[in-house]
Design an enzyme around this catalytic site. Structure first.
Site, PDB file in Angstrom:
ATOM      1  CG  ASP A 233      -1.926  -1.130   1.566  1.00 45.50           C
ATOM      2  OD1 ASP A 233      -1.337  -2.349   1.106  1.00 45.50           O
ATOM      3  OD2 ASP A 233      -2.844  -1.039   1.897  1.00 45.50           O
ATOM      4  CG  ASP A 262      -5.533  -0.470  -0.521  1.00 49.31           C
ATOM      5  OD1 ASP A 262      -6.309  -0.689  -1.560  1.00 49.31           O
ATOM      6  OD2 ASP A 262      -5.568  -0.687   0.737  1.00 49.31           O
ATOM      7  CG  HIS A 295      -8.569   1.982   0.156  1.00 49.23           C
ATOM      8  ND1 HIS A 295      -9.008   3.012   0.687  1.00 49.23           N
ATOM      9  CD2 HIS A 295      -8.184   0.962   1.043  1.00 49.23           C
ATOM     10  CE1 HIS A 295      -9.319   2.932   1.967  1.00 49.23           C
ATOM     11  NE2 HIS A 295      -8.710   1.799   2.361  1.00 49.23           N
TER      12      HIS A 295
END
Length: 490
Positions: A233, A262, A295
């Protein structure tokens, strides 16, 4: 009989005093942002005094800070079962439901808070924001049809978009991304300047075309002399992304990268991160790989900042195009037929094969369950078997689940991201499940290191490289959920 009653009352009082001491200890850890220890001592306090709504509410907040939304929701609900008049319980439950995308349930609790505390400006703001989202979702459902949704690309006239004379920033050369463009772009973004919208649209349209031609499971082969860098991420932490390139070298055909989802939300520079990553994907399509994270979805972008950031820096139309592009990001990558990389983890049921992953229709918002959901959302656990997810989505899977999956698919181990780790990485399930996280000092408060992994074709043995956060301009993220996290303890 009286002595027994007196003894029982004394013991209960002693337990309550001990529980209160444990709660204070947990509060101290919470203030120091050591949420794992805070959870530990709130739990011990609850073992001594299991009918205390405040303890459940405090632990709920600690779970929220560690993104264990499922656990946070359960604790807030339990607090309200104990005391239906405990207003902070409604706050916590609303926050948990918002994080899980359950906006109607959240709205109901915010209504309760506003009714009881009509002068609470913070509660009123949250109620209004949640109400706005509920109405927006209802509108989107009302205008939705069974027809194939028209792409934003069809309504763009990029060719005739004018670049103003006073714009001195980077431009694509004959409509193409070049090494010079990428170097100029990174410096431009570093100085907090905005790429011209024409250039941003050019990047998005071109990267959508490339991604849409990829399979849901990308398969690559490293030669013995080759290596790849796997990053976890990055969450809008642009200056930490630049630091990765500084430490590990810029992407190139001899220095390939895989970024494991993400890319956006939470941090303040998600637009800069994603346009930089998309630029490198266009420059080196065969040597720069991107996978989808949980996300890279509409619900999360609405809650955690990316949608607001794109609308503030560009337009709502551009966010819609980002949404279309995200839907084409591959879901997993297999290296040398031995290592499988995905953002979240393994599956809620046994028997899923690599071929099942290849067949996933990914061009959509992820469903609430099933293999696509699991690849984006699941987490490992130390005990065998599966359990309900701490996040409230997908599941948690144990070492036996990992072992069966690897054996059935003739794989060595999996690499995943999705969870903050203090050291930037973690090796679990007897070395067969590796987590890598590349956003150091996540959300400017977690104090964690970041890490990336080198894999070499010669042995596929992971080499871990850690790094710490670098300074960045003080720009607040545009995430409604971040304001929800600021509620205090008792």
């Amino acid at each position: 009989m009286a002595d027994t009653t007196k003894s029982g009352s004394a013991k209960m009082a002693a337990n309550e005093r001990s529980a209160e001491e444990l709660k204070e200890k947990a509060n101290k850890y919470f203030k120091e942002k050591d949420y794992d220890n805070a959870i530990k001592y709130y739990t011990e306090a609850l073992e001594l005094n299991p009918d205390n709504a405040i303890y459940y509410s405090n632990r709920s907040l600690a779970y929220l800070r560690t993104e264990c939304y499922g656990y946070a929701l359960a604790d807030a609900t339990r607090a309200l079962e104990i005391d239906k008049n405990y207003i902070k319980g409604y706050y916590r439950r609303a926050t948990s439901n918002m994080a899980l995308g359950k906006f109607k349930a959240a709205l109901k609790d915010y209504e309760t808070v506003v009714r009881v505390r009509p002068n609470d400006k913070d509660a009123k703001m949250k109620y209004q924001e949640c109400n706005k989202i509920v109405k927006q979702k209802a509108f989107e459902r009302a205008i939705a049809s069974d027809e194939l949704k028209k792409s934003v690309v069809d309504s763009l006239d990029i060719e005739n978009m004018m670049i103003e004379d006073d714009y001195t920033g980077p431009k694509l050369e004959d409509g193409k991304v070049t090494v010079k463009f990428m170097n100029d772009l990174m410096e431009w973004f570093k100085d907090q300047k905005k790429l011209h919208r024409k250039c941003a649209y050019q990047i998005l349209v071109q990267v959508k075309d490339i991604l849409s031609k990829l399979p849901s499971l990308v398969e690559i082969t490293l030669k013995e002399s080759e290596k790849i860098t796997i990053c976890g991420d990055t969450h809008g932490q642009y200056y930490d992304l630049l630091n990765i390139f500084e430490l590990n070298g810029l992407p190139s055909p001899t220095n390939p990268y895989l970024f494991n989802g993400d890319f956006v939300d939470r941090g303040s520079f998600s637009v800069e991160v994603i346009l930089t990553l998309f630029g490198f994907k266009l420059l080196y399509p065969d040597y720069f790989h991107l996978l989808r994270g949980n996300h890279e979805t509409d619900n999360m972008n609405q809650m955690y900042g990316f949608e607001g950031e794109v609308k503030a820096k560009y337009t709502a139309q551009m966010f819609q195009l980002f949404s279309e592009v995200f839907q084409w990001l591959p879901l997993a990558q297999c290296i040398n037929s031995r290592v499988l990389v995905m953002h979240g983890g393994l599956f809620s049921e046994d028997g899923v094969t690599l071929d099942d992953i290849r067949k996933i229709d990914r061009n959509r918002q992820p469903p609430d369950s099933g293999p696509m959901c699991d690849l984006l959302w699941s987490d490992p656990q130390p005990q065998n078997g599966r359990s309900i997810s701490k996040r409230g989505v997908s599941c948690q899977f144990g070492p036996d689940v990992t072992e069966r999956f690897l054996t059935e698919n003739k794989l060595q181990y999996i690499v995943r991201s999705h969870e903050v780790k203090a050291e930037g990485y973690e090796v679990t399930h007897s070395g067969k499940c590796i987590t890598v996280f590349s956003a150091p000092n996540y959300c400017d408060q977690m104090g964690n290191k970041g890490a990336y992994i080198h894999l070499r074709g010669s042995d596929l043995k992971p080499e871990f490289h850690q790094f710490t956060a670098v300074p960045h301009p003080n720009v607040k993220p545009m995430a409604y959920a971040n304001s929800l996290m600021q509620l205090g303890m008792m």
